[in-house]
Scaffold this active site. Structure first.
Site, PDB file in Angstrom:
ATOM      1  N   PRO A  66     -10.170   0.479   2.422  1.00 18.29           N
ATOM      2  CA  PRO A  66      -8.873   1.017   2.017  1.00 18.29           C
ATOM      3  C   PRO A  66      -8.904   1.577   0.603  1.00 18.29           C
ATOM      4  O   PRO A  66      -9.665   1.095  -0.240  1.00 18.29           O
ATOM      5  CB  PRO A  66      -7.939  -0.202   2.080  1.00 18.29           C
ATOM      6  N   ASP A  67      -8.069   2.582   0.352  1.00 21.03           N
ATOM      7  CA  ASP A  67      -7.953   3.141  -0.988  1.00 21.03           C
ATOM      8  C   ASP A  67      -6.929   2.300  -1.768  1.00 21.03           C
ATOM      9  O   ASP A  67      -5.727   2.330  -1.491  1.00 21.03           O
ATOM     10  CB  ASP A  67      -7.501   4.610  -0.890  1.00 21.03           C
TER      11      ASP A  67
ATOM     12  N   PHE B  75      -8.446   7.312 -12.172  1.00 19.57           N
ATOM     13  CA  PHE B  75      -9.590   8.081 -12.657  1.00 19.57           C
ATOM     14  C   PHE B  75     -10.058   8.978 -11.522  1.00 19.57           C
ATOM     15  O   PHE B  75      -9.930   8.599 -10.355  1.00 19.57           O
ATOM     16  CB  PHE B  75     -10.734   7.138 -13.070  1.00 19.57           C
TER      17      PHE B  75
ATOM     18  N   ASP C 260     -16.097   3.800  -1.071  1.00 21.30           N
ATOM     19  CA  ASP C 260     -15.255   4.464  -0.071  1.00 21.30           C
ATOM     20  C   ASP C 260     -15.568   3.957   1.327  1.00 21.30           C
ATOM     21  O   ASP C 260     -14.748   4.068   2.231  1.00 21.30           O
ATOM     22  CB  ASP C 260     -15.486   5.985  -0.115  1.00 21.30           C
TER      23      ASP C 260
ATOM     24  N   LYS D  56      -2.053  10.209  -4.437  1.00 21.08           N
ATOM     25  CA  LYS D  56      -1.984   8.756  -4.642  1.00 21.08           C
ATOM     26  C   LYS D  56      -0.735   8.353  -5.428  1.00 21.08           C
ATOM     27  O   LYS D  56      -0.605   7.206  -5.841  1.00 21.08           O
ATOM     28  CB  LYS D  56      -3.259   8.271  -5.335  1.00 21.08           C
TER      29      LYS D  56
ATOM     30  N   ASN E 277     -22.761   1.484  -6.682  1.00 21.72           N
ATOM     31  CA  ASN E 277     -22.759   2.720  -7.470  1.00 21.72           C
ATOM     32  C   ASN E 277     -23.127   2.373  -8.905  1.00 21.72           C
ATOM     33  O   ASN E 277     -23.162   1.183  -9.263  1.00 21.72           O
ATOM     34  CB  ASN E 277     -21.382   3.404  -7.355  1.00 21.72           C
TER      35      ASN E 277
ATOM     36  N   LYS F 218     -29.894 -13.381   5.466  1.00 20.74           N
ATOM     37  CA  LYS F 218     -30.673 -12.215   5.018  1.00 20.74           C
ATOM     38  C   LYS F 218     -31.440 -11.629   6.210  1.00 20.74           C
ATOM     39  O   LYS F 218     -32.114 -12.365   6.943  1.00 20.74           O
ATOM     40  CB  LYS F 218     -31.654 -12.635   3.933  1.00 20.74           C
TER      41      LYS F 218
ATOM     42  N   LYS G 224      -5.728  14.407  -6.392  1.00 21.34           N
ATOM     43  CA  LYS G 224      -5.744  12.941  -6.259  1.00 21.34           C
ATOM     44  C   LYS G 224      -4.484  12.338  -6.884  1.00 21.34           C
ATOM     45  O   LYS G 224      -3.916  11.376  -6.372  1.00 21.34           O
ATOM     46  CB  LYS G 224      -7.001  12.358  -6.922  1.00 21.34           C
TER      47      LYS G 224
HETATM   48  N1  CTP Z   1     -10.097   4.352  -5.663  1.00 19.55           N
HETATM   49  C1  CTP Z   1      -9.524   3.233  -5.102  1.00 19.55           C
HETATM   50  N2  CTP Z   1      -9.967   2.755  -3.899  1.00 19.55           N
HETATM   51  C2  CTP Z   1     -10.963   3.372  -3.249  1.00 19.55           C
HETATM   52  C3  CTP Z   1     -11.564   4.528  -3.819  1.00 19.55           C
HETATM   53  C4  CTP Z   1     -11.108   4.990  -5.037  1.00 19.55           C
HETATM   54  O1  CTP Z   1      -8.611   2.658  -5.696  1.00 19.55           O
HETATM   55  N3  CTP Z   1     -11.394   2.875  -2.112  1.00 19.55           N
HETATM   56  C5  CTP Z   1      -9.576   4.844  -6.947  1.00 19.55           C
HETATM   57  C6  CTP Z   1     -10.578   4.862  -8.090  1.00 19.55           C
HETATM   58  O2  CTP Z   1     -10.551   3.646  -8.817  1.00 19.55           O
HETATM   59  C7  CTP Z   1     -10.077   6.015  -8.953  1.00 19.55           C
HETATM   60  C8  CTP Z   1      -9.416   6.951  -7.946  1.00 19.55           C
HETATM   61  O3  CTP Z   1      -9.177   6.170  -6.765  1.00 19.55           O
HETATM   62  O4  CTP Z   1      -9.088   5.588  -9.870  1.00 19.55           O
HETATM   63  C9  CTP Z   1     -10.246   8.140  -7.559  1.00 19.55           C
HETATM   64  O5  CTP Z   1     -11.505   7.721  -7.147  1.00 19.55           O
HETATM   65  P1  CTP Z   1     -12.645   8.780  -6.803  1.00 19.55           P
HETATM   66  O6  CTP Z   1     -13.867   8.035  -6.362  1.00 19.55           O
HETATM   67  O7  CTP Z   1     -12.774   9.781  -7.902  1.00 19.55           O
HETATM   68  O8  CTP Z   1     -12.007   9.579  -5.604  1.00 19.55           O
HETATM   69  P2  CTP Z   1     -11.745   9.265  -4.112  1.00 19.55           P
HETATM   70  O9  CTP Z   1     -10.268   9.088  -3.955  1.00 19.55           O
HETATM   71  O10 CTP Z   1     -12.610   8.150  -3.628  1.00 19.55           O
HETATM   72  O11 CTP Z   1     -12.132  10.654  -3.466  1.00 19.55           O
HETATM   73  P3  CTP Z   1     -13.561  11.399  -3.334  1.00 19.55           P
HETATM   74  O12 CTP Z   1     -14.604  10.315  -3.264  1.00 19.55           O
HETATM   75  O13 CTP Z   1     -13.412  12.186  -2.104  1.00 19.55           O
HETATM   76  O14 CTP Z   1     -13.698  12.257  -4.565  1.00 19.55           O
END
Ligand code: CTP
Length: 401
Positions: free
Chosen positions: A308-309, A327, A282, A345, A213, A292, A341
């Site tokens: 994992p989140d 964030f 994600d 979380k 990203n 490669k 969120k």
């Molecule tokens: N985050 C995380 N681990 C992931 C994805 C996100 O710790 N695998 C954290 C990011 O660092 C941020 C927060 O979760 O602090 C929200 O991330 P964001 O990308 O805005 O949201 P998502 O929870 O991924 O939800 P969506 O993509 O559906 O908006």
């Protein structure tokens, strides 16, 4: 952050004086009112004319100090005028004078005639810096809260030695000045351990291809620097491509979301305040090839698997004394998804960050946001530098601990 702010740069007699030209020039270009004071020996390395030209104002020397008074004594005028005083390079000699309250030239008199924060950037030969007496002076000076030290870095010195003694980089001094202008030197994070994540993780398909990203880690770096300048012990877990991590910040470099998760879990228990600003993937490719893949073997569509989140995991592990901030990178309506969120979380606060606005969000030096917390507070931060936004965030969360 610097526009119309009053910064005085004191230059000591060391070879690093030449690097201060860049600092003075950048301060002026950023809109600061800059005044420069050179010690007598500084003029052996760099001329008042150079600094006068760069600061657009006559540089001061001891000659001006001892001249019959036109109006008020120069050191009193400057001492009352200045908002942040920087001494770079700080020599062993000026350090010793400051540590003992000696005032025998314009610079040392101005320090004593002022009350603002003083930022010190020493530079000297490695053996000089290591002398017990120099270290004692340095430690003694830093017991006074108005002095903020940017200890010398290590590297190749002008005396051909390699070791500690290199003056802090002009860019890092500039950032510290900006922090001091925001906080007026308050160190409200002393005794706190702050953990920050930064940058965009990479989920590799093979050694050369990845899902990523546009995050550059600038927001996370700004948070780490702001926390450091407010007195915290700072750990930064960062994804690739964020550039050099400034001295004073302990950092761990990772690539994938899984590595970031491991590193965050290892550090989390020690942290009082955790800010998860990294743009974490994600999903990742379901399969990884250690070799490669030739073009002809690339799949027409890529099977993906969730990662994992990390933040949700930290939310589950959070202890009552810990504070966790996330964030939410959003387009369109930013507040409601961010609130959701924060609840899901188990966060204490969240930064709702619009990423569809010009000159903010990913890659930009600037940002804008709405801060939200579990007490129902909401604060909108208009377009500003990422460092400024970081300071606003630490101001906002102060109510939470
Ligand atoms: N985050 C995380 N681990 C992931 C994805 C996100 O710790 N695998 C954290 C990011 O660092 C941020 C927060 O979760 O602090 C929200 O991330 P964001 O990308 O805005 O949201 P998502 O929870 O991924 O939800 P969506 O993509 O559906 O908006």
């Amino acid at each position: 952050m610097l526009r119309s702010r009053r910064v005085l740069v004191g230059i000591g007699g060391g070879i690093a004086a030449y690097k201060v030209c860049e600092l003075v020039s950048t301060l002026f270009q950023a809109g600061a009112e800059v005044r420069v004071v050179l010690t007598q020996k500084a003029q052996e390395f760099i001329t008042p004319l150079t600094l006068t030209t760069l600061s657009r104002h006559p540089a001061y020397t001891d000659e001006a100090f001892w001249q019959p008074m036109q109006q008020r004594p120069l050191h009193i005028y400057l001492g009352e005028w200045v908002e942040v005083l920087v001494i770079a390079p700080l020599t062993a000699n000026t350090l010793a004078k400051l540590a003992h309250g000696i005032a025998d030239n314009l610079l040392t008199n101005t320090v004593l005639a002022s009350t603002c924060p003083v930022l010190l950037a020493p530079a000297m030969n490695t053996d000089m810096w290591a002398q017990l007496v120099v270290q004692r002076n340095w430690q003694q000076l830093l017991t006074d809260s108005r002095y903020h030290g940017m200890g010398p870095g290590s590297g190749m010195l002008a005396c051909d030695r390699v070791g500690p003694g290199r003056m802090a980089e002009a860019a890092d001094i500039l950032t510290h000045i900006q922090s001091l202008l925001h906080t007026n030197g308050q160190r409200d994070l002393v005794g706190k351990r702050v953990l920050v994540s930064a940058g965009g993780t990479r989920e590799h398909l093979d050694p050369v291809r990845f899902i990523g990203n546009p995050s550059t880690g600038k927001m996370g770096l700004a948070l780490a620097q702001a926390a450091l300048h407010r007195g915290a012990v700072v750990k930064l877990i960062h994804a690739p491509g964020i550039g050099d991590v400034p001295p004073g910040i302990q950092s761990v470099s990772v690539v994938s979301a899984e590595q970031m998760r491991q590193a965050m879990l290892e550090q989390f228990a020690e942290a009082d305040l955790t800010v998860m600003s990294a743009a974490v993937a994600d999903v990742k490719p379901a399969d990884y090839s250690t070799q490669k893949l030739p073009k002809r073997l690339l799949p027409a569509s890529l099977p993906l698997t969730p990662v994992p989140d990390i933040l949700a995991d930290l939310g589950r592990l959070k202890q009552p004394h810990q504070r966790l901030i996330g964030f939410a990178a959003q387009t369109g309506d930013i507040t409601s998804p961010a609130l959701q969120k924060m609840q899901e979380k188990k966060l204490d606060a969240i930064v709702a960050n619009p990423i569809d606005q010009p000159d903010s969000g990913f890659g930009s030096d600037n940002n804008q946001a709405i801060f939200l917390d579990t007490q129902g507070r909401q604060q909108e931060i208009e377009h500003c530098s990422k460092l400024q936004l970081a300071h606003h965030l630490f101001d906002f969360v102060r109510a939470l601990y």
